[in-house]
Motif scaffolding. Structure first.
Motif, short mmCIF file in Angstrom:
data_model
loop_
_atom_site.label_atom_id
_atom_site.label_comp_id
_atom_site.label_asym_id
_atom_site.label_seq_id
_atom_site.Cartn_x
_atom_site.Cartn_y
_atom_site.Cartn_z
N LEU A 1 0.90 -1.10 0.06
CA LEU A 1 -0.01 0.15 0.00
C LEU A 1 0.75 1.19 -0.03
O LEU A 1 0.55 2.24 -0.65
N MET A 2 2.14 1.30 0.61
CA MET A 2 2.88 2.55 0.83
C MET A 2 3.46 2.77 -0.60
O MET A 2 3.68 3.76 -0.98
N GLU A 3 3.93 1.53 -1.28
CA GLU A 3 4.41 1.59 -2.59
C GLU A 3 3.41 2.18 -3.43
O GLU A 3 3.91 3.13 -4.46
N ALA A 4 2.33 1.75 -3.65
CA ALA A 4 1.28 2.17 -4.44
C ALA A 4 0.95 3.61 -4.33
O ALA A 4 0.91 4.46 -5.20
N ALA A 5 0.77 4.15 -3.03
CA ALA A 5 0.66 5.35 -2.67
C ALA A 5 1.72 6.34 -3.10
O ALA A 5 1.54 7.39 -3.54
N ASP A 6 3.00 5.86 -2.80
CA ASP A 6 4.32 6.69 -3.30
C ASP A 6 4.33 6.83 -4.60
O ASP A 6 4.63 8.08 -5.00
N ALA A 7 3.83 5.81 -5.60
CA ALA A 7 3.81 5.77 -6.87
C ALA A 7 2.88 7.00 -7.38
O ALA A 7 3.04 7.71 -8.50
N LYS A 8 1.85 7.27 -6.73
CA LYS A 8 0.80 8.18 -6.88
C LYS A 8 0.94 9.66 -6.37
O LYS A 8 0.12 10.43 -6.42
N GLY A 9 2.14 9.52 -5.57
CA GLY A 9 2.33 10.87 -4.99
C GLY A 9 1.66 11.02 -3.50
O GLY A 9 1.54 12.32 -3.18
N HIS A 10 1.36 10.03 -3.02
CA HIS A 10 0.47 10.14 -1.67
C HIS A 10 1.35 9.78 -0.51
O HIS A 10 2.48 8.91 -0.66
N ARG A 11 1.27 9.85 0.63
CA ARG A 11 2.03 9.40 1.72
C ARG A 11 1.15 8.54 2.85
O ARG A 11 -0.06 8.76 2.88
N ILE A 12 1.56 7.60 3.22
CA ILE A 12 0.86 6.68 4.16
C ILE A 12 1.54 7.09 5.47
O ILE A 12 2.50 7.13 5.67
N THR A 13 0.45 7.00 6.56
CA THR A 13 0.72 7.25 7.83
C THR A 13 0.25 5.99 8.43
O THR A 13 -1.05 5.76 8.66
#
Length: 120
Positions: free
Chosen positions: A19-31
């Protein structure tokens, strides 16, 4: 976008990592928000989250439900709302809810005592 994930697992847990990798690829951040290590307060502290994804699974307890409710009261959108999580907490309750809505569900019997299970 800052996406909060309620989980008892760490960053290296495969679903969290993906999930963190997918979010990062879209420019989002996971907490990652551990439901038993974070302190919800009326003064805030988690206002920077844009959306929360509860992914606590079988570890769901009352403290976790309170945290989900806290995010909801803060106006932070939840991918799964508190009522749906609460109803799924107990499988029998969820199956009864489906049955009451005339949605097919497996025949189910709630047994409270092991000895009674042998008679069903």
């Amino acid at each position: 976008m800052n996406i909060g994930i309620i989980t008892v697992r760490e960053h290296n847990f495969h679903p969290n990592r993906r999930l963190m990798e997918a979010a990062d690829a879209k420019g989002h951040r996971i907490t990652l928000v551990h439901p038993y290590r974070v302190w919800a307060g009326l003064g805030g502290g988690m206002e920077n989250l844009d959306v929360v994804l509860p992914r606590q699974g079988t570890t769901l307890g009352n403290a976790c439900l309170l945290l989900i409710h806290h995010f909801s009261m803060m106006g932070i959108p939840l991918v799964n709302n508190l009522n749906s999580i609460r109803s799924d907490k107990k499988q029998f309750f969820a199956l009864r809810t489906l049955s009451a809505a005339r949605i097919p569900a497996p025949d189910t019997v709630l047994v409270n005592v092991e000895a009674d299970a042998r008679t069903v």
